[in-house]
Design an enzyme around this catalytic site. Structure first.
Site, mmCIF file in Angstrom:
data_model
loop_
_atom_site.group_PDB
_atom_site.id
_atom_site.type_symbol
_atom_site.label_atom_id
_atom_site.label_comp_id
_atom_site.label_asym_id
_atom_site.label_seq_id
_atom_site.Cartn_x
_atom_site.Cartn_y
_atom_site.Cartn_z
ATOM 1 N N GLY A 169 6.116 -7.753 2.487
ATOM 2 C CA GLY A 169 5.263 -7.287 1.392
ATOM 3 C C GLY A 169 5.614 -5.857 1.006
ATOM 4 O O GLY A 169 6.770 -5.509 0.783
ATOM 5 N N GLY A 170 4.572 -5.010 0.950
ATOM 6 C CA GLY A 170 4.746 -3.617 0.519
ATOM 7 C C GLY A 170 5.719 -2.856 1.395
ATOM 8 O O GLY A 170 6.311 -1.860 0.955
HETATM 9 C C1 HXC Z 1 -3.332 -6.933 9.149
HETATM 10 C C2 HXC Z 1 -1.679 -7.915 10.351
HETATM 11 C C3 HXC Z 1 -0.860 -7.984 9.198
HETATM 12 C C4 HXC Z 1 -1.370 -7.467 7.970
HETATM 13 C C5 HXC Z 1 0.219 -8.829 10.853
HETATM 14 N N1 HXC Z 1 -0.967 -8.465 11.339
HETATM 15 N N2 HXC Z 1 0.317 -8.553 9.545
HETATM 16 N N3 HXC Z 1 -2.895 -7.408 10.315
HETATM 17 N N4 HXC Z 1 -2.617 -6.949 7.998
HETATM 18 N N5 HXC Z 1 -0.646 -7.461 6.854
HETATM 19 C C6 HXC Z 1 -1.463 -8.603 12.729
HETATM 20 C C7 HXC Z 1 -1.731 -10.038 13.129
HETATM 21 O O1 HXC Z 1 -3.013 -10.412 12.734
HETATM 22 C C8 HXC Z 1 -1.590 -9.962 14.634
HETATM 23 O O2 HXC Z 1 -2.774 -9.416 15.168
HETATM 24 C C9 HXC Z 1 -0.493 -8.929 14.817
HETATM 25 O O3 HXC Z 1 -0.427 -8.189 13.592
HETATM 26 C C10 HXC Z 1 0.862 -9.547 15.060
HETATM 27 O O4 HXC Z 1 1.090 -10.519 14.057
HETATM 28 P P1 HXC Z 1 1.627 -11.985 14.383
HETATM 29 O O5 HXC Z 1 1.453 -12.794 13.161
HETATM 30 O O6 HXC Z 1 0.987 -12.479 15.638
HETATM 31 O O7 HXC Z 1 3.154 -11.685 14.688
HETATM 32 P P2 HXC Z 1 4.436 -12.505 14.255
HETATM 33 O O8 HXC Z 1 4.263 -13.940 14.582
HETATM 34 O O9 HXC Z 1 5.573 -11.773 14.868
HETATM 35 O O10 HXC Z 1 4.525 -12.390 12.671
HETATM 36 C C11 HXC Z 1 4.716 -11.145 12.056
HETATM 37 C C12 HXC Z 1 4.545 -11.262 10.509
HETATM 38 C C13 HXC Z 1 3.205 -11.971 10.209
HETATM 39 C C14 HXC Z 1 5.715 -12.079 9.946
HETATM 40 C C15 HXC Z 1 4.631 -9.863 9.947
HETATM 41 O O11 HXC Z 1 2.174 -11.314 10.944
HETATM 42 C C16 HXC Z 1 2.869 -11.958 8.759
HETATM 43 O O12 HXC Z 1 3.367 -12.809 8.013
HETATM 44 N N6 HXC Z 1 2.029 -11.016 8.350
HETATM 45 C C17 HXC Z 1 1.622 -10.920 6.964
HETATM 46 C C18 HXC Z 1 2.780 -10.466 6.122
HETATM 47 C C19 HXC Z 1 2.420 -10.300 4.675
HETATM 48 O O13 HXC Z 1 2.268 -11.305 3.931
HETATM 49 N N7 HXC Z 1 2.224 -9.065 4.232
HETATM 50 C C20 HXC Z 1 1.981 -8.805 2.884
HETATM 51 C C21 HXC Z 1 0.708 -8.063 2.784
HETATM 52 S S1 HXC Z 1 0.446 -7.784 1.046
HETATM 53 P P3 HXC Z 1 -3.358 -9.824 16.617
HETATM 54 O O14 HXC Z 1 -4.673 -9.136 16.707
HETATM 55 O O15 HXC Z 1 -3.447 -11.303 16.625
HETATM 56 O O16 HXC Z 1 -2.341 -9.302 17.599
HETATM 57 C C22 HXC Z 1 1.384 -6.444 0.671
HETATM 58 C C23 HXC Z 1 1.326 -6.110 -0.786
HETATM 59 C C24 HXC Z 1 1.855 -4.775 -1.112
HETATM 60 O O17 HXC Z 1 1.993 -5.828 1.473
HETATM 61 C C25 HXC Z 1 2.747 -4.851 -2.306
HETATM 62 C C26 HXC Z 1 3.265 -3.505 -2.719
HETATM 63 C C27 HXC Z 1 4.430 -3.608 -3.667
#
Ligand code: HXC
Length: 514
Positions: A169-170
């Site tokens: 993402g960001g």
């Molecule tokens: C809050 C998050 C998080 C997020 C991960 N975690 N991403 N918490 N916000 N964006 C937390 C999980 O809940 C988890 O917490 C811990 O981090 C580890 O994540 P896992 O999923 O267990 O690890 P893994 O299997 O290694 O996967 C990693 C990952 C996945 C691929 C990064 O977590 C994921 O897909 N996250 C979301 C990615 C995403 O879509 N981001 C976009 C956000 S929107 P616990 O407590 O269980 O340990 C964005 C828009 C901005 O960024 C645009 C600007 C241009």
């Protein structure tokens, strides 16, 4: 100091609770170092000063189920790297997946501001799930604040990003706004939307590595510049890159004298370019015989390999090398190599690094694919970058220098300071085959033996037109040189160009072709 000091010690100890054995093990099992270990490796021993270690997350501290987290998942601070000051931040995947909340973002922008005020590089060690979901729009605003500073700092201080885990993402856009991106081979990936979204929207099944792993980004998309096997080697790579860079746009890059003589004559250079003009060779063999100690630090080595770019030293001075690579696609220029070259030249120009061009290019790559994808506007990026650059610019024409490519590759007409040519140089509007086909179309059609006639005319064209002496006599080339003297000549020129100063017309900024 009594009670006040006891309280201070008690608070310091809280950090150790956070970084217990479990904390290290979790990350090591993923094949990665922790954020703290990375920072300690990057900076000279004992030099790192951490800032804001105790700030809590905006939404209350959250670390696992019961512990308290300080610092909101990012370590920020400054110290020395090989004795030179720099700022850095490292995201901590162990804390909410290294996701970016508002406090996390404010810590990063604090050092970005300090780096801009003090003229020091910023190194970002990224390991993050992107915008922190539970903080909503505050996280998005946090990214916006970082991006704005990335743009303000662009061309003022070097900005280096290392992807050392996910960058989702960001998390991808700050690196994209910085100067160089490093990735680790098996543990890093970058994408705007991850495999789950791809599956939902496009019904496509793809792994994180296939979507945005290091191989994809260093060889296919061109998003990342360097790939290293693991965290340790990646950090060593960052240190190596920094050794070529000034701390800011007012300083010159570090001068490091060495025992490679600037008057080294290199007869082996006479034998690298094959006599047959259509035979390939590796331009790196030329570069390595010219630069100090044969050391070239290539940038984007696996991407658009028909153009080689990288840092080297000549007489101890840092230079940026741009070279057509006859070994790949005969060294022709296409969209990817034009963009690769333009970006590298822009960086060198921003940070006072002279550009040395080694030219052997038959022209732009023809074809509908290239035309439809915009070779015109993309080729223009390279032309624009060379023309705008005011650092010393020296060209050595090794062999082919035809048509538009002659102009683009730092010709004197667009502002190149000096052009040398080797006796093997072929400088003309187009290559012999194409030229004869156009000029003698009728004669060839009517000839009894058109193959023999073409062969004869091509040889004549090569001899009379496609040589370096016409351009030399007209002053478009400054000197035809013995290849063995290439290093000596460039080293002398660099000295003479040391105080080069150019004023450009006043403007807000140019409208770069995009
Ligand atoms: C809050 C998050 C998080 C997020 C991960 N975690 N991403 N918490 N916000 N964006 C937390 C999980 O809940 C988890 O917490 C811990 O981090 C580890 O994540 P896992 O999923 O267990 O690890 P893994 O299997 O290694 O996967 C990693 C990952 C996945 C691929 C990064 O977590 C994921 O897909 N996250 C979301 C990615 C995403 O879509 N981001 C976009 C956000 S929107 P616990 O407590 O269980 O340990 C964005 C828009 C901005 O960024 C645009 C600007 C241009």
């Amino acid at each position: 100091m009594g009670k006040a000091f006891d309280k201070y010690i008690e608070r310091q100890n809280l950090l150790d609770v956070q970084y217990d054995e479990n904390y290290y093990e979790k990350q090591h099992k993923r094949g990665k170092l922790t954020a703290r270990e990375r920072i300690m490796m990057l900076f000279d021993e004992g030099s790192f000063e951490e800032i804001d270690a105790f700030v809590p997350s905006a939404g209350g501290t959250t670390f696992g189920k019961s512990s308290k987290a300080f610092g909101d998942g990012v370590i920020v601070g400054f110290g020395t790297i090989n004795g030179r000051q720099a700022y850095a931040y490292a995201q901590d995947f162990n804390i909410m997946g290294g996701s970016l909340g508002s406090v996390h973002a404010a810590k990063i922008t604090k050092i970005q501001d300090m780096a801009l005020k003090t003229g020091l590089p910023v190194i970002a060690l990224i390991d993050s799930g992107g915008a922190r979901i539970q903080e909503g729009v505050s996280s998005l605003n946090g990214y916006a604040n970082i991006f704005r500073r990335n743009v303000l700092a662009s061309g003022v201080v070097p900005q280096i990003s290392a992807i050392m885990g996910p960058a989702a993402g960001g998390a991808v856009y700050s690196p994209a706004l910085t100067d160089f991106i490093f990735m680790t081979e098996a543990t890093s990936y970058m994408f705007v939307t991850g495999p789950d979204v791809v599956r939902q929207v496009l019904n496509e099944s793809v792994t994180p590595d296939q979507l945005g792993g290091a191989k994809v980004h260093t060889s296919k998309s061109g998003v990342a510049n360097f790939v290293y096997s693991d965290d340790v080697n990646l950090i060593l790579g960052i240190k190596k890159l920094l050794s070529y860079l000034p701390s800011n746009n007012i300083e010159n890059p570090p001068f490091v004298p060495n025992d490679d003589p600037t008057d080294r004559v290199e007869p082996a250079l006479r034998d690298i370019v094959p006599e047959d003009p259509d035979k390939p060779y590796d331009v790196r063999d030329v570069i390595k015989l010219v630069v100090d100690k044969g050391r070239l630090f290539e940038v984007s080595e696996n991407y658009a390999q028909n153009l080689v770019v990288g840092f080297a030293r000549l007489g101890g001075y840092v230079v940026g090398v741009v070279a057509n690579q006859p070994k790949v696609m005969a060294g022709s220029l296409d969209i990817d190599s034009s963009v690769k070259g333009a970006r590298f030249i822009n960086f060198c120009d921003s940070f006072n690094i002279p550009i040395i061009t080694f030219e052997d290019v038959p022209g732009f790559l023809p074809g509908t694919d290239q035309e439809h994808q915009g070779i015109i506007r993309n080729g223009a990026k390279l032309l624009y970058a060379y023309t705008r650059a005011t650092v010393p610019k020296i060209t050595v024409i090794l062999r082919k220098s035809y048509g538009g490519a002659y102009i683009v590759m730092n010709s004197k007409g667009i502002g190149g300071d000096y052009s040398f040519a080797w006796p093997t140089a072929e400088v003309a509007v187009m290559g012999p085959e194409g030229a004869i086909a156009i000029l003698y179309r009728k004669e060839l059609a009517e000839a009894e033996d058109p193959v023999a006639l073409k062969r004869e005319l091509v040889a004549k064209y090569r001899d009379e037109v496609a040589n370096p002496y016409i351009a030399d006599e007209k002053g478009f080339i400054d000197e035809v040189i013995d290849p063995a003297d290439t290093r000596v000549k460039i080293c002398r020129l660099l000295k003479s160009l040391d105080k080069k100063s150019v004023s450009l017309p006043r403007r807000k900024h140019g409208n770069t072709p995009l």
